[in-house]
Scaffold this motif. Structure first.
Motif, PDB file in Angstrom:
ATOM      1  N   GLY A   6       0.828  -1.199   0.000  1.00 16.42           N
ATOM      2  CA  GLY A   6       0.000   0.000   0.000  1.00 16.42           C
ATOM      3  C   GLY A   6       0.863   1.250   0.000  1.00 16.42           C
ATOM      4  N   LEU A   7       0.200   2.351   0.136  1.00 15.90           N
ATOM      5  CA  LEU A   7       0.919   3.619   0.154  1.00 15.90           C
ATOM      6  C   LEU A   7       1.487   3.950   1.541  1.00 15.90           C
ATOM      7  CD1 LEU A   7      -1.467   5.792  -2.000  1.00 15.90           C
ATOM      8  CD2 LEU A   7       0.713   4.794  -2.673  1.00 15.90           C
ATOM      9  N   GLY A   8       0.881   3.469   2.605  1.00 14.46           N
ATOM     10  CA  GLY A   8       1.314   3.781   3.964  1.00 14.46           C
ATOM     11  C   GLY A   8       2.206   2.699   4.541  1.00 14.46           C
ATOM     12  N   PRO A   9       2.655   2.867   5.770  1.00 14.37           N
ATOM     13  CA  PRO A   9       3.517   1.873   6.421  1.00 14.37           C
ATOM     14  C   PRO A   9       2.739   0.615   6.787  1.00 14.37           C
ATOM     15  CG  PRO A   9       2.960   3.620   7.953  1.00 14.37           C
ATOM     16  CD  PRO A   9       2.415   4.020   6.624  1.00 14.37           C
ATOM     17  N   ASP A  10       3.464  -0.487   6.886  1.00 12.63           N
ATOM     18  CA  ASP A  10       2.878  -1.776   7.265  1.00 12.63           C
ATOM     19  C   ASP A  10       2.987  -1.927   8.779  1.00 12.63           C
ATOM     20  OD1 ASP A  10       1.809  -4.272   7.294  1.00 12.63           O
ATOM     21  OD2 ASP A  10       3.577  -5.267   6.462  1.00 12.63           O
ATOM     22  N   TYR A  11       1.897  -1.628   9.472  1.00 13.05           N
ATOM     23  CA  TYR A  11       1.918  -1.635  10.926  1.00 13.05           C
ATOM     24  C   TYR A  11       2.111  -3.029  11.504  1.00 13.05           C
ATOM     25  CZ  TYR A  11       0.407   3.211  10.700  1.00 13.05           C
ATOM     26  OH  TYR A  11       0.341   4.554  10.446  1.00 13.05           O
ATOM     27  N   GLU A  12       1.664  -4.041  10.827  1.00  9.40           N
ATOM     28  CA  GLU A  12       1.800  -5.419  11.318  1.00  9.40           C
ATOM     29  C   GLU A  12       3.281  -5.795  11.403  1.00  9.40           C
ATOM     30  OE1 GLU A  12      -0.681  -7.415  12.345  1.00  9.40           O
ATOM     31  OE2 GLU A  12      -2.067  -5.755  12.003  1.00  9.40           O
TER      32      GLU A  12
END
Length: 127
Positions: A6-12
């Motif tokens: 995606g465009l944002g960070p991967d919080y997982e």
């Protein structure tokens, strides 16, 4: 079932990394704590009471201090004339030296005269 980026960070993924890092820090802290406990237990403890210095050594020190000659101090006072000569007279803006006022009485008389002048100006309503 393909998950695309995606465009944002991967919080997982970030949570996994942070949790692994915290676990490693806690394990290291436990190891250091155990090591310190073992090393402190092996070191013999120092005596808690400080050693008492005998009064004889104090007496020797006092006698020695009495025998030492004291240094001479040089204090020379200047005469009043020399002090007056060293004083710098206040100067005006033109560079002329102002006359030195001799005593408190002259200052007091001058103050009275200036008070009268100010009172005269006030009666004329100039000030």
């Amino acid at each position: 079932n393909v998950k695309l980026g995606g465009l944002g960070p991967d919080y997982e993924a970030i949570k996994d990394k942070v949790s692994k890092k915290l676990k490693r820090q806690k394990e290291y802290a436990k190891q250091v704590k155990e090591h310190n406990k073992k090393s402190i237990a092996s070191v013999p403890s120092l005596p808690t009471k400080p050693q008492v210095i005998s009064s004889a050594s104090r007496q020797k020190a006092l006698e020695y201090a009495k025998k030492i000659p004291r240094p001479k101090t040089f204090t020379t006072r200047q005469s009043d004339e020399e002090v007056k000569e060293e004083r710098v007279l206040p100067r005006t803006l033109n560079g002329d030296a102002l006359p030195q006022i001799a005593s408190l009485e002259t200052l007091h008389n001058r103050h009275k005269r200036e008070k009268q002048v100010v009172a005269a100006f006030r009666t004329l309503r100039i000030l």
